[in-house]
Write a protein that holds these residues in place. Sequence first.
Motif, PDB file in Angstrom:
ATOM      1  N   THR A  29     -26.988  22.176  51.079  1.00 43.13           N
ATOM      2  CA  THR A  29     -27.667  21.895  50.044  1.00 43.13           C
ATOM      3  C   THR A  29     -28.581  20.531  49.872  1.00 43.13           C
ATOM      4  N   HIS A  30     -29.176  20.517  48.910  1.00 45.24           N
ATOM      5  CA  HIS A  30     -30.153  19.261  48.858  1.00 45.24           C
ATOM      6  C   HIS A  30     -30.004  18.886  47.584  1.00 45.24           C
ATOM      7  N   ARG A  31     -29.616  17.512  47.175  1.00 42.22           N
ATOM      8  CA  ARG A  31     -29.616  16.919  45.713  1.00 42.22           C
ATOM      9  C   ARG A  31     -31.043  16.419  45.526  1.00 42.22           C
ATOM     10  N   VAL A  32     -31.594  16.695  44.352  1.00 45.43           N
ATOM     11  CA  VAL A  32     -32.942  16.358  44.237  1.00 45.43           C
ATOM     12  C   VAL A  32     -32.961  14.754  43.678  1.00 45.43           C
ATOM     13  N   ARG A  33     -33.922  14.144  44.126  1.00 41.82           N
ATOM     14  CA  ARG A  33     -33.780  12.530  43.953  1.00 41.82           C
ATOM     15  C   ARG A  33     -35.303  12.391  42.927  1.00 41.82           C
ATOM     16  N   GLN A  34     -35.151  11.105  42.234  1.00 43.95           N
ATOM     17  CA  GLN A  34     -36.397  11.075  41.669  1.00 43.95           C
ATOM     18  C   GLN A  34     -37.440  11.033  42.691  1.00 43.95           C
ATOM     19  N   GLY A  35     -38.654  11.822  41.648  1.00 43.09           N
ATOM     20  CA  GLY A  35     -39.978  11.666  42.428  1.00 43.09           C
ATOM     21  C   GLY A  35     -40.260  13.099  43.237  1.00 43.09           C
ATOM     22  N   GLU A  36     -39.359  13.522  43.607  1.00 39.39           N
ATOM     23  CA  GLU A  36     -39.146  14.755  44.505  1.00 39.39           C
ATOM     24  C   GLU A  36     -39.918  16.053  43.887  1.00 39.39           C
ATOM     25  N   THR A  37     -40.420  16.776  44.370  1.00 41.71           N
ATOM     26  CA  THR A  37     -40.747  18.207  43.807  1.00 41.71           C
ATOM     27  C   THR A  37     -40.325  19.555  44.689  1.00 41.71           C
ATOM     28  N   LEU A  38     -40.280  20.355  44.102  1.00 43.23           N
ATOM     29  CA  LEU A  38     -39.892  21.716  44.832  1.00 43.23           C
ATOM     30  C   LEU A  38     -40.643  21.732  46.076  1.00 43.23           C
ATOM     31  N   TYR A  39     -41.809  21.710  45.888  1.00 37.50           N
ATOM     32  CA  TYR A  39     -42.984  21.575  47.365  1.00 37.50           C
ATOM     33  C   TYR A  39     -42.522  20.620  48.395  1.00 37.50           C
ATOM     34  N   SER A  40     -42.104  19.342  47.803  1.00 34.19           N
ATOM     35  CA  SER A  40     -41.854  18.457  49.095  1.00 34.19           C
ATOM     36  C   SER A  40     -40.337  18.713  49.520  1.00 34.19           C
ATOM     37  N   ILE A  41     -39.427  19.376  48.769  1.00 31.24           N
ATOM     38  CA  ILE A  41     -38.105  19.606  49.337  1.00 31.24           C
ATOM     39  C   ILE A  41     -38.359  20.809  50.427  1.00 31.24           C
ATOM     40  N   ALA A  42     -39.052  21.859  50.092  1.00 34.41           N
ATOM     41  CA  ALA A  42     -39.466  22.751  50.899  1.00 34.41           C
ATOM     42  C   ALA A  42     -40.305  22.553  51.967  1.00 34.41           C
ATOM     43  N   TRP A  43     -41.028  21.541  51.919  1.00 38.78           N
ATOM     44  CA  TRP A  43     -41.680  20.931  53.140  1.00 38.78           C
ATOM     45  C   TRP A  43     -40.650  20.458  53.992  1.00 38.78           C
ATOM     46  N   ARG A  44     -39.882  19.619  53.531  1.00 36.56           N
ATOM     47  CA  ARG A  44     -38.811  18.685  54.370  1.00 36.56           C
ATOM     48  C   ARG A  44     -38.053  19.552  55.191  1.00 36.56           C
ATOM     49  N   TYR A  45     -37.610  20.826  54.585  1.00 32.86           N
ATOM     50  CA  TYR A  45     -36.742  21.842  55.328  1.00 32.86           C
ATOM     51  C   TYR A  45     -37.238  22.851  55.872  1.00 32.86           C
ATOM     52  N   GLY A  46     -38.651  23.039  55.721  1.00 28.92           N
ATOM     53  CA  GLY A  46     -39.503  24.239  56.579  1.00 28.92           C
ATOM     54  C   GLY A  46     -39.303  25.377  55.902  1.00 28.92           C
ATOM     55  N   TRP A  47     -39.347  25.460  54.251  1.00 31.11           N
ATOM     56  CA  TRP A  47     -39.266  26.692  53.689  1.00 31.11           C
ATOM     57  C   TRP A  47     -40.672  26.993  53.188  1.00 31.11           C
ATOM     58  N   ASP A  48     -40.847  28.138  52.504  1.00 23.42           N
ATOM     59  CA  ASP A  48     -41.788  28.649  51.875  1.00 23.42           C
ATOM     60  C   ASP A  48     -41.382  28.108  50.519  1.00 23.42           C
ATOM     61  N   TYR A  49     -42.325  27.336  49.637  1.00 23.82           N
ATOM     62  CA  TYR A  49     -41.719  26.909  48.392  1.00 23.82           C
ATOM     63  C   TYR A  49     -41.479  28.183  47.453  1.00 23.82           C
TER      64      TYR A  49
END
Length: 262
Positions: free
Chosen positions: A40-60
């Motif tokens: 899992t990934h815990r959302v941090r201040q300033g992150e968006t779903l797009y940036s999290i998807a980008w980080r882990y190689g997912w399609d948003y």
Amino acid sequence: MRLAVTVLIICLLSACTAGGAPVVDIYGQSSKPQKVTSGTHRVRQGETLYSIAWRYGWDYRALANANDIPAPYTIYPGQLISLAGHGGDSRPVTRHPSPSRDDSKPAPAKPEPKPSAKPRSTSKPAPAPASSGSGLVSGPITWRWPASGKLVETFSGDAHGQKGIAISGAQGAPVIAAAPGQVVYRGSGLTGYGNLLIIKHNDRWLSAYAHNDKMLVNEGQAVSAGQQIATMGASGTFRTQLHFEIRRDGKPVDPLHYLPKR
């Protein structure tokens, strides 16, 4: 004595790479596998779903679907995002309610309501909704180079290779949007990217602009092709350069296949 020092150095280097931590190469890009499908990934201040998807190689869209996050994909600090979802289909799941009666028998006919006179309305018709001004592309995308300068790194399809291209240049040189779209991330929370902008061009295509000095656009802002969005810098890297990526359905593609010939 010399042998003991050599053994100590080897042990220290081994300790630095232990524990499964991703190794960052000299160009600042994470060398871990492109897509993470566990944990899992815990959302941090300033992150968006797009940036999290980008980080882990997912399609948003697939990541949103796996976590039951509807458009416009609003997330909150502290929220847990599962990376273990199926991720195979970015379309929303439609759940049909179970029938509450026996559909094998025809329903009794209902009496038709008697027509009644409709009251005359004196109000004016509601105005058509204004355009959102997102700048998203509905047809084929025409790409342009995001910066002038020398091409110093090219794309690699290997799991640990470069996921984009690098263009060298002078500090403060203009960085422009490679196609029209909407800024969906502005920040420095992705390790190895420095000051990063991510632009969504349509549902399938995103582009990223990393190592910027100054970022000149805000999250949610619509941008046009050729508009200056940043200045070139060396944030998160060892030299002044722009790291540029294009992703289709969450997967990195070679920008040189889409950019015009120089």
